[in-house]
Design a protein around this motif. Sequence first.
Motif: not given
Length: 350
Positions: A49-51, A61-66, A72-80
Amino acid sequence: MMPRSTLLRTISNAVYLLLFLMFTFQNPIANAASAEREKMLEGAKKEGRLVLYTGMDTDEANQYAREFTKRYPFIKPEIFRSSGESVQTRFLTEHRANVHNADIFQTSIVQVYQLKNTGLLGKYVSEESHAYGEGFKDPQGYWTAFYLIPYVIGYNTRLVSPKDVPSSYEDLLHPKWKGQIALETEEYQWFYHLIEIMGKEKGLAYMKKLAGQNLQLRKGHTLLAQLVAAGEMAMAVVVYSNRVERMKNSGAPIDWVRFKGPTITAINAIAIPEKAPHSNAAKLFVDFVLSKEGQYLLRGLRRIPARSDVFPDPPSLTQGLNLYPARPEGMIENYRETVARFDEIFNRPK
């Protein structure tokens, strides 16, 4: 004279010895770096996970997360995502409640530096930091520049003839521009750093003369650029060059001044909080953002990369400019005095 065969053997032996020494002394370093990287990857897989606390636009922010997830498909990003001030407020509110959610803190250098000063950031020197110039990274390893915002004079190309385009801030003092120049109502970074560049006495004297030009004070750099393009003002003291470039390319009658001297450049920085719950994932994200691949994404977003070997689109946004890093040291420590002086000179009732 040494026989040719003996000479060749001597040279060959010297080359082998040199290669052996290089392998002997460099390989442990390479192995250590590789082992550290593997440890980081294994840790990130366990975290999963990554917050991200960010001041970027939502789409950015969404583009960088994608793109990060592709690597690193094993990490799920979350954005505030919010303004820099709001991101900082939420972070500090959570910290006081002993809640630690943020793995990445990415905003203006002002907020980043304030967190550093209060001991809330952790050190991390990315493997990509070598590509970032002095002034655009923290010497102690607490933050690195993400993207840059050169502060430039913007002008309306229909109201300002080519021969009258200012080449320096001093040119704004010409009587013909009285009442036709705009300034952002909280231009504190520009104010502080221009005085630093000019020297305190000369700088303050200049600011008082500039205020005598009956400046039009407005809130927001986007609004300033729009007002200049609309012809409601001939010039704005500070606009963002990349934004003006986009407007110009869309046909708006606006351009910006390329200084021969220092161009004050604001910094948007990235850092890892000291108590980041997913610190390994955070380090991988910082490495990605600062890599060539990560910085090339900024080109497509019409941002100005901070990495020295990645040029913006168009390259003229930085080529030939003497970028002066608007580092926070000094300004933050003297923030109240800076605001008071600025308001006294520019925001006092007329």
